[in-house]
Design a protein around this motif. Structure first.
Motif, PDB file in Angstrom:
ATOM      1  N   ASP A   1       3.838   1.147   7.503  1.00  0.00           N
ATOM      2  CA  ASP A   1       3.505   1.098   6.154  1.00  0.00           C
ATOM      3  C   ASP A   1       4.415   0.225   5.542  1.00  0.00           C
ATOM      4  O   ASP A   1       4.059   0.409   4.120  1.00  0.00           O
ATOM      5  N   GLY A   2       5.374  -0.278   5.836  1.00  0.00           N
ATOM      6  CA  GLY A   2       6.281  -1.226   5.089  1.00  0.00           C
ATOM      7  C   GLY A   2       7.177  -0.536   4.093  1.00  0.00           C
ATOM      8  O   GLY A   2       7.529  -1.288   2.962  1.00  0.00           O
ATOM      9  N   ASP A   3       7.700   0.575   4.434  1.00  0.00           N
ATOM     10  CA  ASP A   3       8.403   1.394   3.376  1.00  0.00           C
ATOM     11  C   ASP A   3      10.047   1.194   3.788  1.00  0.00           C
ATOM     12  O   ASP A   3      10.842   1.646   3.047  1.00  0.00           O
ATOM     13  N   GLY A   4      10.298   0.489   4.754  1.00  0.00           N
ATOM     14  CA  GLY A   4      11.629   0.220   5.274  1.00  0.00           C
ATOM     15  C   GLY A   4      11.941   0.852   6.145  1.00  0.00           C
ATOM     16  O   GLY A   4      13.263   0.953   6.933  1.00  0.00           O
ATOM     17  N   LEU A   5      11.293   2.141   6.401  1.00  0.00           N
ATOM     18  CA  LEU A   5      11.624   3.186   7.540  1.00  0.00           C
ATOM     19  C   LEU A   5      10.698   2.887   8.750  1.00  0.00           C
ATOM     20  O   LEU A   5       9.628   3.099   8.611  1.00  0.00           O
ATOM     21  N   PRO A   6      11.592   2.778   9.818  1.00  0.00           N
ATOM     22  CA  PRO A   6      10.770   2.300  11.047  1.00  0.00           C
ATOM     23  C   PRO A   6       9.820   3.505  11.436  1.00  0.00           C
ATOM     24  O   PRO A   6      10.232   4.763  11.171  1.00  0.00           O
ATOM     25  N   ASP A   7       8.703   3.288  12.078  1.00  0.00           N
ATOM     26  CA  ASP A   7       7.873   4.090  12.722  1.00  0.00           C
ATOM     27  C   ASP A   7       8.170   5.263  13.545  1.00  0.00           C
ATOM     28  O   ASP A   7       8.083   6.420  13.255  1.00  0.00           O
ATOM     29  N   LEU A   8       9.273   4.849  14.303  1.00  0.00           N
ATOM     30  CA  LEU A   8       9.748   5.796  15.338  1.00  0.00           C
ATOM     31  C   LEU A   8      10.582   6.846  14.575  1.00  0.00           C
ATOM     32  O   LEU A   8      10.874   7.990  14.743  1.00  0.00           O
ATOM     33  N   TRP A   9      11.351   6.392  13.378  1.00  0.00           N
ATOM     34  CA  TRP A   9      12.123   7.515  12.442  1.00  0.00           C
ATOM     35  C   TRP A   9      11.279   8.251  11.863  1.00  0.00           C
ATOM     36  O   TRP A   9      11.300   9.692  11.683  1.00  0.00           O
TER      37      TRP A   9
ATOM     38  N   PRO B   1      -1.602   2.269   5.366  1.00  0.00           N
ATOM     39  CA  PRO B   1      -2.435   2.446   6.493  1.00  0.00           C
ATOM     40  C   PRO B   1      -3.406   3.500   6.844  1.00  0.00           C
ATOM     41  O   PRO B   1      -4.228   3.654   7.612  1.00  0.00           O
ATOM     42  N   ASP B   2      -2.829   4.876   6.093  1.00  0.00           N
ATOM     43  CA  ASP B   2      -3.860   5.990   6.313  1.00  0.00           C
ATOM     44  C   ASP B   2      -4.996   5.966   5.525  1.00  0.00           C
ATOM     45  O   ASP B   2      -6.008   6.843   5.286  1.00  0.00           O
ATOM     46  N   GLY B   3      -5.113   4.973   4.693  1.00  0.00           N
ATOM     47  CA  GLY B   3      -6.338   4.652   3.943  1.00  0.00           C
ATOM     48  C   GLY B   3      -6.339   5.223   2.664  1.00  0.00           C
ATOM     49  O   GLY B   3      -7.396   5.120   2.010  1.00  0.00           O
ATOM     50  N   THR B   4      -5.189   5.720   2.155  1.00  0.00           N
ATOM     51  CA  THR B   4      -4.970   6.356   0.758  1.00  0.00           C
ATOM     52  C   THR B   4      -4.135   5.353  -0.051  1.00  0.00           C
ATOM     53  O   THR B   4      -3.520   4.633   0.569  1.00  0.00           O
ATOM     54  N   THR B   5      -4.016   5.601  -1.231  1.00  0.00           N
ATOM     55  CA  THR B   5      -3.142   4.937  -2.278  1.00  0.00           C
ATOM     56  C   THR B   5      -1.852   5.754  -2.491  1.00  0.00           C
ATOM     57  O   THR B   5      -2.025   6.975  -2.258  1.00  0.00           O
ATOM     58  N   GLY B   6      -1.002   5.157  -3.132  1.00  0.00           N
ATOM     59  CA  GLY B   6       0.303   6.065  -3.824  1.00  0.00           C
ATOM     60  C   GLY B   6       1.401   5.971  -2.687  1.00  0.00           C
ATOM     61  O   GLY B   6       1.454   5.446  -1.684  1.00  0.00           O
ATOM     62  N   ILE B   7       2.584   6.429  -3.308  1.00  0.00           N
ATOM     63  CA  ILE B   7       3.816   6.526  -2.681  1.00  0.00           C
ATOM     64  C   ILE B   7       4.383   8.135  -2.508  1.00  0.00           C
ATOM     65  O   ILE B   7       4.185   8.439  -3.600  1.00  0.00           O
TER      66      ILE B   7
ATOM     67  N   ALA C   1       7.937  12.454   6.121  1.00  0.00           N
ATOM     68  CA  ALA C   1       7.694  11.277   6.314  1.00  0.00           C
ATOM     69  C   ALA C   1       6.566  10.936   7.169  1.00  0.00           C
ATOM     70  O   ALA C   1       6.105  11.800   7.974  1.00  0.00           O
ATOM     71  N   SER C   2       5.910   9.760   7.032  1.00  0.00           N
ATOM     72  CA  SER C   2       4.691   9.370   7.737  1.00  0.00           C
ATOM     73  C   SER C   2       4.752   7.821   8.164  1.00  0.00           C
ATOM     74  O   SER C   2       5.186   7.400   7.017  1.00  0.00           O
ATOM     75  N   PRO C   3       4.603   7.687   9.130  1.00  0.00           N
ATOM     76  CA  PRO C   3       4.617   5.927   9.588  1.00  0.00           C
ATOM     77  C   PRO C   3       3.501   5.199   8.779  1.00  0.00           C
ATOM     78  O   PRO C   3       3.451   4.098   8.907  1.00  0.00           O
ATOM     79  N   TRP C   4       2.358   6.136   8.265  1.00  0.00           N
ATOM     80  CA  TRP C   4       1.240   5.632   7.770  1.00  0.00           C
ATOM     81  C   TRP C   4       1.105   5.630   6.281  1.00  0.00           C
ATOM     82  O   TRP C   4       0.176   5.480   5.662  1.00  0.00           O
ATOM     83  N   HIS C   5       2.127   6.055   5.807  1.00  0.00           N
ATOM     84  CA  HIS C   5       2.237   6.345   4.048  1.00  0.00           C
ATOM     85  C   HIS C   5       3.604   5.994   3.509  1.00  0.00           C
ATOM     86  O   HIS C   5       4.537   6.467   4.266  1.00  0.00           O
ATOM     87  N   LYS C   6       3.623   5.079   2.799  1.00  0.00           N
ATOM     88  CA  LYS C   6       5.090   4.825   2.192  1.00  0.00           C
ATOM     89  C   LYS C   6       5.559   6.175   1.696  1.00  0.00           C
ATOM     90  O   LYS C   6       5.235   6.764   0.970  1.00  0.00           O
TER      91      LYS C   6
END
Length: 410
Positions: free
Chosen positions: A50-58, A121-127, A77-82
């Motif tokens: 999702d490009g939020d600086g946090l690895p998917d693994l975390w 990536p989850d198809g929604t907008t927002g942070i 946290a979600s790897p598919w939403h900032k």
């Protein structure tokens, strides 16, 4: 003919079960994810979907630092939403005024970021912003002394080091709702652009600690610096009428004028970063009939600009940014170009450019959030604080703006 059956190793089945199990089932003493082999650890630390600086693994499994487990999934946290995480400490004055935010302020901040025009990536907008109210820290009348910004951060770090759990440093920004700094009335301060540390300091304002609107706007403003945003968007020039952002002092505590309302009229979503493109303005050749047209549709917006009368600047509100704007304040919409000091800079020359803020958010703060946080933060905090952050909006300036704040006129 005999048929051979593949033998699945037990370690593989264990790894598979670990990866698909619910995140909340992992305990702090189960394992150190950073030390697990790839088959157990899941995706590599370099993957940030999702490009939020946090690895998917975390964001899937959490992480450990020095044996302390940070359960980011349990925190939302979600790897598919900032996601943006902020640890918030606060002071209480000797008169028992809690300088921290109300739940209304926290909810409004969440709503602004959830309404951000950014895709996921989850198809929604927002942070998804997570402003976590944590600890009361010892009260200080002021952090630092007058004009000494080094001492401000020395005092800040002393409080931070006694409260902030270091395991959270790779994923959380840190701030304090404090009284004042530098013995002044500045509304807040960020450590850099971008950065991970900031202050909201409204203790010297008319309402001690600030109104809910002033708290909301100042928090979003100072966090904006930490996210890489400046007072002018494309630069540090302030009070630009074409910069429709809470990063602009004209809108920090009022919010934007949008759809016929100021933010502090009860419209928290108007405490927004700029979300559209606006045209550049040549102060020496302003086309009054065009207003702020020429880029994206600004018909929902008004703006604030300045004019000079005698020895003073006065702010003026144009409720329709897409209509004619009397930049030189002579009572008519001139058909020929005019010159005017519309951003109270001291001159009528120069071109004012803005920025669509939301696409320019720096989520990792140049690596201060994420796997490289330690070294990146040491490097960043060793640098001198930018000059552009040393004169944040103070109570005296805001009072002048409020006093001159006219009723909205077309």
């Amino acid at each position: 003919m005999s048929r051979r059956h593949a033998v699945v190793p037990l370690w593989f089945l264990f790894a598979l079960a670990l990866l698909v199990s619910a995140p909340g089932t992992v305990r702090a003493d189960d394992f150190d994810i950073s030390l697990l082999p790839p088959i157990l650890a899941g995706p590599p630390l370099s993957r940030d979907s999702d490009g939020d600086g946090l690895p998917d693994l975390w964001e899937l499994r959490g992480y450990t630092v020095g044996g302390a487990y940070v359960n980011l999934p349990a925190l939302g946290a979600s790897p598919w939403h900032k996601d943006v995480f902020v640890w918030m400490d606060y002071m209480v004055t000797p008169g028992s005024v809690n300088l921290g935010p109300s739940q209304t302020v926290i909810d409004n901040i969440k709503a602004v970021f959830n309404n951000a025009p950014v895709t996921n990536p989850d198809g929604t907008t927002g942070i998804h912003i997570h402003p976590v109210l944590k600890n009361q820290v010892p009260y200080a009348e002021t952090l630092g002394i007058k004009n000494d910004y080094v001492q401000v951060w020395v005092d800040f770090d002393a409080l931070k080091n006694n409260s902030f759990e270091t395991a959270y440093a790779p994923s959380f920004r840190y701030m304090i709702w404090a009284n004042t700094y530098n013995q002044g009335t500045s509304s807040g301060l960020a450590r850099g652009i971008p950065a991970t540390d900031f202050l909201v300091t409204l203790g010297g304002w008319q309402t001690v600690g600030g109104t809910d609107w002033q708290k909301q706007g100042t928090f979003i403003h100072e966090l904006g610096h930490c996210l890489g945003l400046t007072h002018g968007g494309s630069d540090h020039i302030n009070y630009k009428p074409n910069y429709l952002s809470v990063m602009n002092y004209s809108f920090q505590t009022w919010g934007l004028y949008r759809n016929g309302h100021w933010g502090d009229d009860g419209y928290p979503l108007n405490f927004d970063y700029q979300r559209l493109n606006t045209p550049s303005l040549d102060k020496a050749s302003l086309q009054e009939g065009l207003g702020l047209t020429g880029a994206d549709d600004v018909s929902a917006y008004g703006t604030v600009y300045y004019y000079v009368s005698g020895d003073y600047y006065y702010n003026q509100i144009a409720t329709n940014a897409a209509g004619g704007i009397d930049w030189n304040h002579n009572g008519v919409i001139d058909t020929s170009p005019v010159s005017a000091d519309i951003n109270r800079s001291g001159g009528t020359t120069g071109t004012l450019t803005a920025q669509n803020n939301w696409p320019n958010i720096n989520y990792s703060a140049n690596g201060q959030i994420g796997p490289t946080a330690g070294e990146a933060r040491r490097k960043a905090t060793s640098q001198e604080m930018p000059e552009e952050l040393r004169h944040e909006l103070d109570f005296e300036t805001q009072r002048q703006m409020d006093t001159a704040r006219p009723s909205a006129q077309p």
